[in-house]
Design an enzyme around this catalytic site. Structure first.
Site, PDB file in Angstrom:
ATOM      1  N   ILE A 127      -5.116  -4.333  68.700  1.00 16.77           N
ATOM      2  CA  ILE A 127      -5.997  -5.479  68.526  1.00 16.77           C
ATOM      3  C   ILE A 127      -7.301  -5.048  67.827  1.00 16.77           C
ATOM      4  O   ILE A 127      -8.249  -5.821  67.757  1.00 16.77           O
ATOM      5  CB  ILE A 127      -6.312  -6.134  69.898  1.00 16.77           C
ATOM      6  CG1 ILE A 127      -6.867  -5.106  70.925  1.00 16.77           C
ATOM      7  CG2 ILE A 127      -5.059  -6.743  70.498  1.00 16.77           C
ATOM      8  CD1 ILE A 127      -8.342  -4.932  70.886  1.00 16.77           C
ATOM      9  N   ASP A 128      -7.303  -3.804  67.302  1.00 17.78           N
ATOM     10  CA  ASP A 128      -8.569  -3.215  66.839  1.00 17.78           C
ATOM     11  C   ASP A 128      -8.834  -3.367  65.339  1.00 17.78           C
ATOM     12  O   ASP A 128      -9.806  -2.810  64.822  1.00 17.78           O
ATOM     13  CB  ASP A 128      -8.627  -1.739  67.237  1.00 17.78           C
ATOM     14  CG  ASP A 128      -7.466  -0.905  66.660  1.00 17.78           C
ATOM     15  OD1 ASP A 128      -6.844  -1.326  65.666  1.00 17.78           O
ATOM     16  OD2 ASP A 128      -7.185   0.179  67.224  1.00 17.78           O
ATOM     17  N   HIS A 165       0.006  -8.599  69.210  1.00 22.47           N
ATOM     18  CA  HIS A 165      -0.770  -8.917  70.411  1.00 22.47           C
ATOM     19  C   HIS A 165      -2.133  -9.482  70.074  1.00 22.47           C
ATOM     20  O   HIS A 165      -3.070  -9.372  70.873  1.00 22.47           O
ATOM     21  CB  HIS A 165      -0.887  -7.674  71.303  1.00 22.47           C
ATOM     22  CG  HIS A 165       0.435  -7.253  71.864  1.00 22.47           C
ATOM     23  ND1 HIS A 165       0.716  -5.984  72.291  1.00 22.47           N
ATOM     24  CD2 HIS A 165       1.573  -7.977  72.077  1.00 22.47           C
ATOM     25  CE1 HIS A 165       1.972  -5.936  72.736  1.00 22.47           C
ATOM     26  NE2 HIS A 165       2.512  -7.133  72.602  1.00 22.47           N
ATOM     27  N   CYS A 223     -13.161 -21.066  71.953  1.00 20.28           N
ATOM     28  CA  CYS A 223     -13.672 -21.667  73.180  1.00 20.28           C
ATOM     29  C   CYS A 223     -12.497 -22.291  73.927  1.00 20.28           C
ATOM     30  O   CYS A 223     -11.738 -23.085  73.352  1.00 20.28           O
ATOM     31  CB  CYS A 223     -14.728 -22.725  72.852  1.00 20.28           C
ATOM     32  SG  CYS A 223     -15.191 -23.679  74.315  1.00 20.28           S
TER      33      CYS A 223
HETATM   34  P1  NAD Z   1       0.807   3.045  74.830  1.00 18.87           P
HETATM   35  O1  NAD Z   1      -0.540   3.518  75.276  1.00 18.87           O
HETATM   36  O2  NAD Z   1       1.742   2.548  75.863  1.00 18.87           O
HETATM   37  O3  NAD Z   1       1.540   4.264  74.080  1.00 18.87           O
HETATM   38  C1  NAD Z   1       0.880   5.035  73.115  1.00 18.87           C
HETATM   39  C2  NAD Z   1       1.774   6.236  72.788  1.00 18.87           C
HETATM   40  O4  NAD Z   1       1.160   6.965  71.728  1.00 18.87           O
HETATM   41  C3  NAD Z   1       1.948   7.189  73.972  1.00 18.87           C
HETATM   42  O5  NAD Z   1       3.323   7.337  74.268  1.00 18.87           O
HETATM   43  C4  NAD Z   1       1.315   8.491  73.484  1.00 18.87           C
HETATM   44  O6  NAD Z   1       2.025   9.642  73.907  1.00 18.87           O
HETATM   45  C5  NAD Z   1       1.372   8.344  71.975  1.00 18.87           C
HETATM   46  N1  NAD Z   1       0.331   9.118  71.281  1.00 18.87           N
HETATM   47  C6  NAD Z   1      -1.015   9.087  71.502  1.00 18.87           C
HETATM   48  N2  NAD Z   1      -1.642   9.940  70.651  1.00 18.87           N
HETATM   49  C7  NAD Z   1      -0.666  10.503  69.893  1.00 18.87           C
HETATM   50  C8  NAD Z   1      -0.673  11.471  68.825  1.00 18.87           C
HETATM   51  N3  NAD Z   1      -1.805  12.008  68.376  1.00 18.87           N
HETATM   52  N4  NAD Z   1       0.499  11.812  68.268  1.00 18.87           N
HETATM   53  C9  NAD Z   1       1.670  11.274  68.715  1.00 18.87           C
HETATM   54  N5  NAD Z   1       1.739  10.363  69.707  1.00 18.87           N
HETATM   55  C10 NAD Z   1       0.585   9.982  70.287  1.00 18.87           C
HETATM   56  O7  NAD Z   1       0.555   2.018  73.673  1.00 18.87           O
HETATM   57  P2  NAD Z   1       1.447   0.791  73.176  1.00 18.87           P
HETATM   58  O8  NAD Z   1       2.892   1.177  73.141  1.00 18.87           O
HETATM   59  O9  NAD Z   1       0.808   0.300  71.928  1.00 18.87           O
HETATM   60  O10 NAD Z   1       1.265  -0.317  74.315  1.00 18.87           O
HETATM   61  C11 NAD Z   1      -0.034  -0.611  74.802  1.00 18.87           C
HETATM   62  C12 NAD Z   1      -0.484  -2.051  74.709  1.00 18.87           C
HETATM   63  O11 NAD Z   1      -1.908  -2.117  74.848  1.00 18.87           O
HETATM   64  C13 NAD Z   1      -0.239  -2.664  73.398  1.00 18.87           C
HETATM   65  O12 NAD Z   1       0.335  -3.858  73.683  1.00 18.87           O
HETATM   66  C14 NAD Z   1      -1.600  -2.904  72.731  1.00 18.87           C
HETATM   67  O13 NAD Z   1      -1.732  -4.277  72.440  1.00 18.87           O
HETATM   68  C15 NAD Z   1      -2.629  -2.601  73.736  1.00 18.87           C
HETATM   69  N6  NAD Z   1      -3.653  -1.594  73.337  1.00 18.87           N
HETATM   70  C16 NAD Z   1      -4.260  -1.667  72.114  1.00 18.87           C
HETATM   71  C17 NAD Z   1      -5.187  -0.709  71.739  1.00 18.87           C
HETATM   72  C18 NAD Z   1      -5.816  -0.768  70.372  1.00 18.87           C
HETATM   73  O14 NAD Z   1      -5.912  -1.849  69.787  1.00 18.87           O
HETATM   74  N7  NAD Z   1      -6.193   0.380  69.799  1.00 18.87           N
HETATM   75  C19 NAD Z   1      -5.536   0.305  72.622  1.00 18.87           C
HETATM   76  C20 NAD Z   1      -4.914   0.346  73.890  1.00 18.87           C
HETATM   77  C21 NAD Z   1      -3.958  -0.617  74.216  1.00 18.87           C
END
Ligand code: NAD
Length: 261
Positions: free
Chosen positions: A118-119, A134, A142
């Site tokens: 979402i970033d 997402h 609102c």
């Molecule tokens: P998740 O946190 O479940 O999984 C992230 C995966 O990335 C992990 O398995 C981790 O091991 C891997 N990872 C992290 N750094 C890494 C690297 N340097 N090299 C290789 N792998 C690496 O995330 P998800 O599957 O996206 O699910 C989380 C939910 O939360 C999503 O629905 C999302 O909408 C939301 N979310 C978004 C953000 C954002 O916008 N940046 C941040 C956190 C969560």
């Protein structure tokens, strides 16, 4: 920043294979998760430093991000979200976002990029065809009069520790983020179903593939006769379906950029 780098010789061999199987006609759909933004310093949920690993003031993140909880305790959601999601201008797109923008610019990502994030980092890195499964923190509305509000208006209020309220009617403002218990946009679902079914390759980067229905989309490529490549530090349930699995997003993205230049 953790490194999950693989042995160089083994990595090079696998990356050569990746280049061989990469569809020359660019019939590729990309799926990204929170892992791709960890290289910018934005924490993921389930990685080694993920925010799911420790409760926040005794609450699970899943609870804080559920729709019912948001309406009951918006001040708790905004206090949690303030720590990272309303400081997004402090973070910069990283090598993964840049490599994917380049892949698209070179005409090698015919079906676009589907992100759970979402970033809006992919857009800031230059990606054009981004589908936000997402939603996004870039916009808000609102919940009473449905007026539209932008991140730039909301973020300073949240950073002051306040709950953003509509300037016209005083209603609660909700970001355009899909909360737990909330449906994904039907048009984005349709687009994901079409794209991953028609793609010859699904490239999955930085997702634990545990949040449904989003995690089901990359499977459609394999089910339609295509291939899957996964880049993720941790094992995922879809690794067994993948033609290739890489571990480190930075190592993979650098090799991708080197290939494209
Ligand atoms: P998740 O946190 O479940 O999984 C992230 C995966 O990335 C992990 O398995 C981790 O091991 C891997 N990872 C992290 N750094 C890494 C690297 N340097 N090299 C290789 N792998 C690496 O995330 P998800 O599957 O996206 O699910 C989380 C939910 O939360 C999503 O629905 C999302 O909408 C939301 N979310 C978004 C953000 C954002 O916008 N940046 C941040 C956190 C969560």
């Amino acid at each position: 920043m953790d490194s999950y780098r693989e042995d160089e010789a083994l990595f090079k061999e696998k990356f050569e294979r990746f280049k061989e199987i990469y569809p020359k006609d660019g019939r590729v759909a990309v799926f990204t998760g929170a892992g791709v933004s960890t290289l910018s310093g934005i924490p993921d949920f389930r990685g080694s430093h993920g925010v799911y690993n420790s409760p926040w003031h005794g609450l699970s993140v899943e609870e804080v991000l559920s729709l019912d909880f948001f309406y009951e305790h918006p001040e708790v959601f905004y206090a949690w979200a303030e720590e990272v999601w309303y400081h997004l201008e402090d973070y910069e797109p990283n090598i993964v976002h840049k490599a994917l923008a380049k892949l698209e610019a070179e005409g090698m990502m015919g079906f676009g990029l589907f992100t759970q994030n979402i970033d809006f980092m992919h857009q800031r890195a230059g990606s054009k065809r981004v589908y936000e499964l997402h939603g996004s923190a870039a916009t808000a509305y609102c919940t009473n009069c449905h007026s539209f509000h932008k991140y730039e208006e909301i973020a300073p209020i949240v950073r002051e520790g306040k709950v953003p309220r509509c300037s016209q009617c005083g209603g609660l403002i909700k970001p355009d983020i899909v909360f737990y218990g909330e449906a994904l946009s039907s048009s984005v679902i349709r687009q994901a179903e079409i794209s991953f079914s028609q793609a010859s390759l699904a490239l999955v980067m930085g997702s634990s593939l545990t949040v449904y229905p989003a995690a089901a989309f990359p499977r459609l490529t394999k089910m339609s006769g295509g291939k899957t490549v996964i880049i993720n530090a941790q094992h995922t349930d879809q690794d067994a379906d993948a033609t290739l699995c890489f571990k480190d997003l930075g190592q993979f993205s650098q090799a991708l950029l080197d290939w494209l230049t």
